[in-house]
Motif scaffolding. Structure first.
Motif, PDB file in Angstrom:
ATOM      1  N   ILE A  96      44.973  34.122  36.344  1.00 43.16           N
ATOM      2  CA  ILE A  96      43.972  35.125  35.981  1.00 43.16           C
ATOM      3  C   ILE A  96      42.583  34.681  36.406  1.00 43.16           C
ATOM      4  CG2 ILE A  96      42.862  36.305  34.040  1.00 43.16           C
ATOM      5  CD1 ILE A  96      45.598  36.140  32.602  1.00 43.16           C
ATOM      6  N   THR A  97      42.285  33.409  36.202  1.00 45.89           N
ATOM      7  CA  THR A  97      40.982  32.883  36.612  1.00 45.89           C
ATOM      8  C   THR A  97      40.781  33.055  38.110  1.00 45.89           C
ATOM      9  OG1 THR A  97      41.011  31.261  34.811  1.00 45.89           O
ATOM     10  CG2 THR A  97      39.501  30.842  36.643  1.00 45.89           C
ATOM     11  N   PHE A  99      42.362  35.349  40.059  1.00 45.47           N
ATOM     12  CA  PHE A  99      42.245  36.776  40.346  1.00 45.47           C
ATOM     13  C   PHE A  99      40.827  37.288  40.090  1.00 45.47           C
ATOM     14  CE2 PHE A  99      46.977  37.334  39.032  1.00 45.47           C
ATOM     15  CZ  PHE A  99      47.375  36.866  40.270  1.00 45.47           C
ATOM     16  N   LEU A 100      40.177  36.743  39.060  1.00 46.98           N
ATOM     17  CA  LEU A 100      38.857  37.229  38.660  1.00 46.98           C
ATOM     18  C   LEU A 100      37.709  36.495  39.352  1.00 46.98           C
ATOM     19  CD1 LEU A 100      39.397  37.623  34.792  1.00 46.98           C
ATOM     20  CD2 LEU A 100      39.647  39.367  36.574  1.00 46.98           C
ATOM     21  N   GLN A 105      38.362  37.795  44.507  1.00 44.97           N
ATOM     22  CA  GLN A 105      37.975  39.192  44.678  1.00 44.97           C
ATOM     23  C   GLN A 105      37.508  39.470  46.109  1.00 44.97           C
ATOM     24  OE1 GLN A 105      37.535  41.871  42.173  1.00 44.97           O
ATOM     25  NE2 GLN A 105      38.994  40.649  41.026  1.00 44.97           N
ATOM     26  N   CYS A 166      49.923  39.137  34.813  1.00 41.01           N
ATOM     27  CA  CYS A 166      48.534  38.654  34.753  1.00 41.01           C
ATOM     28  C   CYS A 166      47.567  39.592  35.461  1.00 41.01           C
ATOM     29  CB  CYS A 166      48.446  37.259  35.371  1.00 41.01           C
ATOM     30  SG  CYS A 166      49.392  35.987  34.496  1.00 41.01           S
ATOM     31  N   ARG A 167      48.088  40.508  36.284  1.00 39.65           N
ATOM     32  CA  ARG A 167      47.228  41.439  37.017  1.00 39.65           C
ATOM     33  C   ARG A 167      47.016  42.684  36.168  1.00 39.65           C
ATOM     34  NH1 ARG A 167      50.461  39.327  41.366  1.00 39.65           N
ATOM     35  NH2 ARG A 167      49.136  38.373  42.976  1.00 39.65           N
ATOM     36  N   THR A 168      46.116  42.608  35.232  1.00 35.46           N
ATOM     37  CA  THR A 168      45.896  43.694  34.281  1.00 35.46           C
ATOM     38  C   THR A 168      44.720  44.564  34.712  1.00 35.46           C
ATOM     39  OG1 THR A 168      44.400  42.352  32.948  1.00 35.46           O
ATOM     40  CG2 THR A 168      46.759  42.218  32.431  1.00 35.46           C
ATOM     41  N   MET A 171      41.402  43.020  35.990  1.00 32.29           N
ATOM     42  CA  MET A 171      41.226  42.694  37.407  1.00 32.29           C
ATOM     43  C   MET A 171      40.591  43.868  38.143  1.00 32.29           C
ATOM     44  SD  MET A 171      44.161  41.626  40.174  1.00 32.29           S
ATOM     45  CE  MET A 171      43.794  41.640  41.945  1.00 32.29           C
ATOM     46  N   VAL A 174      36.840  44.269  37.182  1.00 29.74           N
ATOM     47  CA  VAL A 174      35.993  43.301  37.870  1.00 29.74           C
ATOM     48  C   VAL A 174      35.824  43.702  39.336  1.00 29.74           C
ATOM     49  CG1 VAL A 174      35.836  40.905  38.664  1.00 29.74           C
ATOM     50  CG2 VAL A 174      36.547  41.393  36.323  1.00 29.74           C
ATOM     51  N   MET A 175      36.901  44.143  39.970  1.00 28.08           N
ATOM     52  CA  MET A 175      36.854  44.531  41.374  1.00 28.08           C
ATOM     53  C   MET A 175      35.903  45.700  41.604  1.00 28.08           C
ATOM     54  SD  MET A 175      40.013  45.577  43.864  1.00 28.08           S
ATOM     55  CE  MET A 175      40.756  43.978  43.552  1.00 28.08           C
ATOM     56  N   ILE A 187      40.436  37.017  28.308  1.00 27.53           N
ATOM     57  CA  ILE A 187      41.345  36.350  29.231  1.00 27.53           C
ATOM     58  C   ILE A 187      42.471  35.671  28.466  1.00 27.53           C
ATOM     59  CG2 ILE A 187      41.564  34.484  30.923  1.00 27.53           C
ATOM     60  CD1 ILE A 187      38.689  35.138  31.792  1.00 27.53           C
TER      61      ILE A 187
END
Length: 204
Positions: A96-97, A99-100, A105, A166-168, A171, A174-175, A187
């Motif tokens: 997750i860290t 991905f974010l 990104q 984990c791709r909630t 994500m 934030v994108m 998180i």
């Protein structure tokens, strides 16, 4: 085309990579120019081209190195003394860290934007990041310690399922710039729910 075969190392190779990384992270792939990269790296264009035939191959090398540095996969799997559930939490937190992260990104955006014109970019990102993660997670799921707790027939599918948990929505927020500073407790809540859901499916 094999990008690795077209790259040679030399005295200023790392200097070129550092300059390119700064420019790509600042300007993106399309916005970055070879002239600007050479200026930031403090080298001539001739020196830059002596290492890389074009901007695409330079970006691929930056991407490979950044994926290796950012994912920290090997360090993650060296954790000892953790239960299977604790190890799954560590894996999910790191996923997750990543991905974010700004890098995660930025690279996702660039790879999606350039996938049709520059398919090797997407392949490199996938193999250096998601595929490598999947293989390492699947390896853990096949370990004696994990198999004592989990009943998994297809470790690769299970590893992908864990990553997908984990791709909630966070994500996407934030994108799209809706969420700019995700809170740690949010998180951690996603990590907890991902692991609980995974264990509900696969725990013996």
């Amino acid at each position: 085309m094999n990008a690795e075969a077209q790259i040679k190392r030399g005295r200023k190779f790392d200097q070129v990579i550092e300059g390119a990384r700064a420019v790509f992270m600042r300007e993106g792939f399309e916005g970055a120019s070879v002239d600007e990269i050479a200026r930031d790296a403090g080298v001539s264009k001739a020196t830059l081209y002596s290492y890389f035939p074009d901007k695409q191959h330079l970006f691929l090398e930056v991407l490979r190195q950044e994926c290796d540095a950012q994912s920290e996969v090997e360090v993650l799997f060296e954790h000892t003394g953790l239960s299977v559930e604790e190890k799954l939490c560590v894996i999910c937190k790191k996923l997750i860290t990543f991905f974010l992260s700004d890098f995660g990104q930025d690279m996702f955006r660039v790879c999606v934007a350039e996938a049709k014109r520059f398919p090797e970019l997407g392949t490199t990102f996938y193999e250096s990041g998601p595929k490598h993660w999947g293989e390492r997670i699947a390896g853990f799921l096949r370990s004696d310690k994990a198999r004592a707790v989990l009943d998994i027939e297809d470790p690769y599918l299970a590893a992908d399922q864990l990553a997908q948990l984990c791709r909630t929505d966070l994500m996407l927020k934030v994108m799209f710039g809706i969420e700019t500073n995700p809170k740690e407790d949010e998180i951690d809540r996603i990590v907890d729910e991902a692991v609980r859901t995974f264990l509900a499916r696969y725990r013996r």
